[in-house]
Design an enzyme around this catalytic site. Sequence first.
Site, PDB file in Angstrom:
ATOM      1  N   ASP A 164       0.770  -1.245   0.000  1.00 33.45           N
ATOM      2  CA  ASP A 164       0.000   0.000   0.000  1.00 33.45           C
ATOM      3  C   ASP A 164       0.802   1.296   0.000  1.00 33.45           C
ATOM      4  O   ASP A 164       0.557   2.194  -0.791  1.00 33.45           O
ATOM      5  CB  ASP A 164      -0.927   0.029   1.216  1.00 33.45           C
ATOM      6  CG  ASP A 164      -1.764  -1.244   1.364  1.00 33.45           C
ATOM      7  OD1 ASP A 164      -1.677  -2.127   0.503  1.00 33.45           O
ATOM      8  OD2 ASP A 164      -2.508  -1.339   2.347  1.00 33.45           O
ATOM      9  N   GLU A 394       2.631  -9.676  11.383  1.00 32.81           N
ATOM     10  CA  GLU A 394       2.322  -9.284  10.004  1.00 32.81           C
ATOM     11  C   GLU A 394       3.607  -9.025   9.218  1.00 32.81           C
ATOM     12  O   GLU A 394       3.730  -9.416   8.057  1.00 32.81           O
ATOM     13  CB  GLU A 394       1.444  -8.017  10.045  1.00 32.81           C
ATOM     14  CG  GLU A 394       0.910  -7.582   8.702  1.00 32.81           C
ATOM     15  CD  GLU A 394      -0.033  -6.376   8.829  1.00 32.81           C
ATOM     16  OE1 GLU A 394      -0.193  -5.836   9.946  1.00 32.81           O
ATOM     17  OE2 GLU A 394      -0.603  -5.978   7.796  1.00 32.81           O
TER      18      GLU A 394
HETATM   19  C1  DGY Z   1      -5.416  -2.137   4.504  1.00 33.35           C
HETATM   20  O1  DGY Z   1      -6.534  -1.748   4.807  1.00 33.35           O
HETATM   21  O2  DGY Z   1      -4.385  -1.820   5.119  1.00 33.35           O
HETATM   22  C2  DGY Z   1      -5.267  -3.055   3.400  1.00 33.35           C
HETATM   23  O3  DGY Z   1      -3.940  -3.295   3.080  1.00 33.35           O
HETATM   24  C3  DGY Z   1      -6.010  -2.580   2.179  1.00 33.35           C
HETATM   25  O4  DGY Z   1      -6.246  -3.699   1.440  1.00 33.35           O
END
Ligand code: DGY
Length: 429
Positions: A164, A394
């Site tokens: 992201d 994560e």
């Molecule tokens: C988040 O909301 O952080 C996700 O990566 C979007 O898919």
Amino acid sequence: MTDYLDDARRILAANDRGGYTVPTDRLYPFQWNWDSAFVAMGFAAYDIPRAYRELERLVEGQWADGMIPHIVFHAPSDTYFPGADVWRTAHTIPTSGITQPPVFGIALKKVHDAATNRGMEDARARSLVLYEAALRWHRWWYAARDPEATGLVALLHPWESGSDNSPAWDIALARVPTTTETIVIRKDIGHVHAAMRPRDEDYHRFIHLVDVYATCEWDPARQWAAAPFKIAEVQTTAILLKSGEALLTLAREFGRTFDAKELEEFNARSRRALLAQWRPPLRRFVSRDLISGADIEAPTQACFCPLLALDLQPAMLDAAMEEMELWSEGLTVLFPSTKPNYPGFEAKRYWRGPVWAIINWLLIDGLRRNHEMEMAEKLRHLTLTSIETNGFAEYFDPLTGEGCGGLGFSWTAAAYIVLSQSRETAETK
Ligand code: DGY
């Protein structure tokens, strides 16, 4: 002695919401596309029917045009933003309106092979339905996201990359306004420290893009024309090509001659295009910003993902390996999502530096494919030991090894299951 494999399986069981697996509780309370593909490969090691189920439930979200969305909102939850109401899409089961890296084909072949090796009776029937869904999705990628048939597929939103807030998007995303029609109410920073997440400004741009595409009623051609963010991306294309190779093998096995021909053409086009993205002075592959026409030179993990789907010539491979070694110097855990001495590097902030077990998994497969067994083994070993030391987080801080972001994370558990069982196995194409 701790049985980490048991722990990994327990995490997958705890994150099960009825045939699909949430990435982690609360932070991500729905079914995510590429997360589920990795999770299915984890399940394939010990529960093949459940592995199929994971993929089948994801396909419930497939759109009529073939796209498989990045989130399927099977059941309501108020712990996540942006929820189904923000997306304003028309699918029967609510979904988001964008997609995510197509790991699905790779996963399907792994599940199918495991099922056939075990002699599972309904393997062919279950695989065939999923194969057809995957092929429709690949057709969507090539039609909707590469309308000029360049061979590189484009992303219209950073969330589609799965990475992201990668520094790879800094220049392109800065052009996207921070104004939004939708009120931005972040929930993520209620679950995870804000310093480990994208910034507010990023979120406003992410939601601006959602608003733009919702106004296009999610029509691919209208979105393509209106997109203020459009990246022909090497990591996604490499994953698509690797999945395309998997689907080609399945097409042949299922006697689908016409499909096989079509897949051969897709694959050849993407292979040529990916190779053309190699930049000798940088010793890595680069994506292209389709709005400015410029190469994206930010050094991120994506630059090496083409190893997954290409057989590199020795000179290219040696150069890539030297570059990977250079990025690795002095780190506790490999492989960083951003080159450590790059100004945009941040050791704990999501995709701006941290190590991700699933990226390592893809890189390991790519290194094995290219016979770089030593680096593959080093990466595999470091991935397993950092999970054992720091938990099923994560992601991990590459400088200290600290586990960051969400905990009890499904794809980290799946990576542990798969990587702990694949010591000497050469990658299978
Ligand atoms: C988040 O909301 O952080 C996700 O990566 C979007 O898919």
